[in-house]
Design a protein around this motif. Structure first.
Motif, short mmCIF file in Angstrom:
data_model
loop_
_atom_site.label_atom_id
_atom_site.label_comp_id
_atom_site.label_asym_id
_atom_site.label_seq_id
_atom_site.Cartn_x
_atom_site.Cartn_y
_atom_site.Cartn_z
N ASP A 282 -9.62 69.54 73.69
CA ASP A 282 -9.93 69.92 72.53
C ASP A 282 -8.30 69.75 71.49
O ASP A 282 -8.03 69.27 71.74
CB ASP A 282 -9.84 71.19 73.26
N GLN A 283 -9.75 70.05 70.25
CA GLN A 283 -8.39 70.19 68.87
C GLN A 283 -7.86 71.46 68.88
O GLN A 283 -7.98 72.10 67.47
CB GLN A 283 -8.65 69.36 68.16
N GLY A 284 -7.75 72.52 70.06
CA GLY A 284 -7.56 74.05 69.86
C GLY A 284 -5.74 74.27 69.43
O GLY A 284 -5.31 73.63 69.56
N ARG A 285 -5.84 75.34 70.47
CA ARG A 285 -4.33 76.26 69.50
C ARG A 285 -3.08 75.57 71.23
O ARG A 285 -1.81 75.74 70.47
CB ARG A 285 -4.27 77.48 69.99
N GLY A 286 -3.53 75.00 72.08
CA GLY A 286 -2.54 74.65 72.57
C GLY A 286 -2.01 75.20 73.90
O GLY A 286 -2.11 76.50 73.51
N MET A 287 -0.87 75.18 74.50
CA MET A 287 -0.37 75.54 75.28
C MET A 287 1.48 75.20 74.60
O MET A 287 1.37 74.08 75.08
CB MET A 287 -0.60 75.64 76.35
N ARG A 294 4.99 76.57 84.21
CA ARG A 294 4.92 78.28 85.07
C ARG A 294 4.02 78.81 85.25
O ARG A 294 3.74 79.64 86.53
CB ARG A 294 5.98 78.99 84.45
N ASP A 295 2.62 79.14 84.14
CA ASP A 295 1.95 79.47 84.72
C ASP A 295 0.20 79.46 84.47
O ASP A 295 -0.62 79.89 84.90
CB ASP A 295 1.23 81.00 83.28
N PHE A 297 -1.75 77.26 85.98
CA PHE A 297 -2.18 76.42 87.14
C PHE A 297 -1.85 78.32 88.78
O PHE A 297 -1.86 77.97 89.80
CB PHE A 297 -1.79 75.81 87.80
N LYS A 298 -1.44 79.11 87.42
CA LYS A 298 -1.29 79.77 88.74
C LYS A 298 -2.53 80.76 88.46
O LYS A 298 -2.89 81.84 87.27
CB LYS A 298 -0.28 81.51 87.90
N PRO A 299 -3.43 81.72 89.69
CA PRO A 299 -3.52 82.32 89.09
C PRO A 299 -3.78 84.48 88.72
O PRO A 299 -2.48 84.50 88.46
CB PRO A 299 -4.71 83.30 90.47
N PHE A 300 -4.50 84.36 87.75
CA PHE A 300 -4.49 86.15 86.89
C PHE A 300 -3.56 85.78 86.08
O PHE A 300 -3.01 86.97 85.11
CB PHE A 300 -3.87 87.27 87.95
N ALA A 301 -3.10 84.56 85.46
CA ALA A 301 -2.25 84.14 84.47
C ALA A 301 -3.01 83.63 83.65
O ALA A 301 -3.64 81.91 83.92
CB ALA A 301 -1.47 83.29 84.63
N SER A 302 -3.60 84.19 82.11
CA SER A 302 -4.02 83.86 81.44
C SER A 302 -3.59 83.79 79.82
O SER A 302 -3.06 85.57 79.46
CB SER A 302 -5.74 83.73 80.74
N PHE A 308 -8.89 86.13 83.04
CA PHE A 308 -9.70 86.06 83.76
C PHE A 308 -8.26 85.69 84.56
O PHE A 308 -7.01 85.48 85.46
CB PHE A 308 -10.08 86.11 84.61
N GLY A 309 -7.63 84.21 83.69
CA GLY A 309 -6.05 83.25 84.50
C GLY A 309 -6.79 82.51 85.74
O GLY A 309 -6.46 81.85 86.66
N LEU A 310 -8.51 82.23 85.57
CA LEU A 310 -8.71 81.83 86.77
C LEU A 310 -9.05 80.40 87.19
O LEU A 310 -8.91 80.03 88.11
CB LEU A 310 -9.63 82.48 87.77
N GLY A 311 -10.02 79.93 85.37
CA GLY A 311 -10.01 78.49 85.73
C GLY A 311 -9.02 77.63 85.94
O GLY A 311 -9.97 76.51 86.94
N ALA A 312 -8.31 77.20 85.45
CA ALA A 312 -7.27 76.14 85.68
C ALA A 312 -7.12 75.86 87.10
O ALA A 312 -6.89 75.50 87.21
CB ALA A 312 -6.21 76.78 84.88
N PHE A 313 -6.81 77.09 87.82
CA PHE A 313 -6.14 77.16 88.65
C PHE A 313 -7.25 77.12 89.71
O PHE A 313 -7.34 76.64 91.29
CB PHE A 313 -6.06 79.20 89.74
N GLU A 314 -8.80 77.44 89.66
CA GLU A 314 -9.63 77.15 91.12
C GLU A 314 -10.27 75.22 90.92
O GLU A 314 -10.31 75.17 91.85
CB GLU A 314 -11.02 77.91 90.97
#
Length: 357
Positions: A282-287, A294-295, A297-302, A308-314
């Protein structure tokens, strides 16, 4: 066992209830008839918790006991089951064939046997409580992922409702809308099945499967809310189609959420290091590097509002369960590239020509 050491022909087990008293749990060879509600009051329980053994043959001992005990000629002695100073329950013993008075040796033996029985019962109750907690934990874990999927569905259906106000007269749009609704209902039924207590969450064993048709399907579904393009090709992989689809849906939806409306999400297939490779760009806002490290791939960090912070983790957990992995490259303001690696299907396990994959 307690009845056996006292030569009692039967026994009744009572356990602590929610009201602080004692309630019937089970019986062994009790010679008389059992009442419908075999209970003991909180006052009796408090007395037993102090270590008292109630001898029903002794005058005045049975005054606080209920009628179902005092009226039963088979009732002989009520012994407490104490574990670390806490009353777990009590055992009502039947009168032995040779009736006799209890002496101090009997009391000591019953207290020792009661502690041993209480230890076993307490351990069994602890195991049951742990099993119940694990079931709740499993349900909560499933529910968290379901909520994440529901959020994605709501986003898709909200866009559909918004567009329906402008394009409801278009036959092509109506046909596309019906297809989207059918797919959404199907996914919601899948979610309900995943929440069911009878669903143990067992995934299919990985099997040879092509990636391109699945990617085209995911891109077509998501293209209704944002431009998505698919390029390249890759050999068949050894994977579970359902888990692979979940990974791709998570990665593509995250890319769409991060992208401006006029910047398409690109899905690119390839091969690298002996594995099939799917890039979601994607050409979005990036991280920021710190968030990725740190965050991400951790659950509930978004870093998304309302996320919800679960997509990348799952996605990463599902990939690892199939022998794959998920990598990410991202720069703030420039966008992100998520790369899914999956093991290639061996030529020896590929279906023969003319057979169904």
């Amino acid at each position: 066992a307690v009845a056996d050491i006292t030569q009692s022909p039967g026994a009744i087990l009572l356990l602590r209830d929610d009201a602080g008293g004692l309630a019937f749990e089970t019986q062994w060879s009790w010679p008389g008839e059992l009442p419908e509600a075999a209970t003991q009051s909180g006052a009796v329980a408090a007395r037993l918790e102090q270590g008292w053994i109630i001898d029903l043959g002794k005058a005045g001992e049975a005054e606080a006991l209920p009628d179902w005990v005092t009226d039963d000629r088979h009732a002989w002695v009520l012994a407490p089951l104490i574990h670390y100073g806490r009353l777990i329950g009590a055992i009502l013993l039947a009168r032995p064939p040779i009736d006799r008075r209890l002496d101090w040796e009997d009391f000591d033996m019953l207290r020792a046997a009661g502690r041993q029985a209480a230890s076993h019962i307490s351990e069994a109750q602890g195991q049951q409580a742990l099993a119940d907690a694990q079931r709740f934990d499993e349900f909560n874990r499933r529910f968290a992922f379901i909520m994440h999927d529901v959020k994605n569905l709501v986003s898709q259906l909200s866009l559909l409702a918004h567009n329906a106000e402008r394009h409801a007269d278009n036959p092509d749009f109506r046909a596309d809308m019906v297809l989207t609704l059918k797919e959404s209902v199907g996914r919601m039924n899948e979610m309900l099945a995943r929440l069911s207590q009878h669903n143990k969450g067992r995934a299919e064993e990985p099997r040879p499967m092509p990636l391109l048709p699945l990617l085209a399907q995911v891109a077509q579904m998501r293209a209704r809310q944002h431009p998505v393009t698919v390029a390249g090709d890759a050999p068949p992989v050894l994977a579970d189609p359902a888990r692979t689809e979940q990974i791709l849906v998570h990665l593509v939806q995250n890319a769409i959420d991060a992208s401006p409306p006029d910047r398409p999400v690109v899905i690119r297939l390839g091969r690298e290091d002996g594995m099939a490779m799917v890039e979601v760009i994607d050409q979005g806002r990036g991280m920021s590097p710190e968030f990725v490290r740190r965050d991400l791939f951790k659950p509930f960090a978004s870093n998304k509002a309302g996320g919800f912070g679960l997509g990348a983790f799952e996605a990463r957990a599902l990939a690892q369960s199939m022998g794959g992995r998920v990598m990410v490259e991202s720069k703030p303001g420039l966008g992100s590239r998520f790369t899914l690696f999956l093991p290639l299907a061996s030529a020896s396990v590929l279906p023969a020509q003319g057979e169904q994959a």
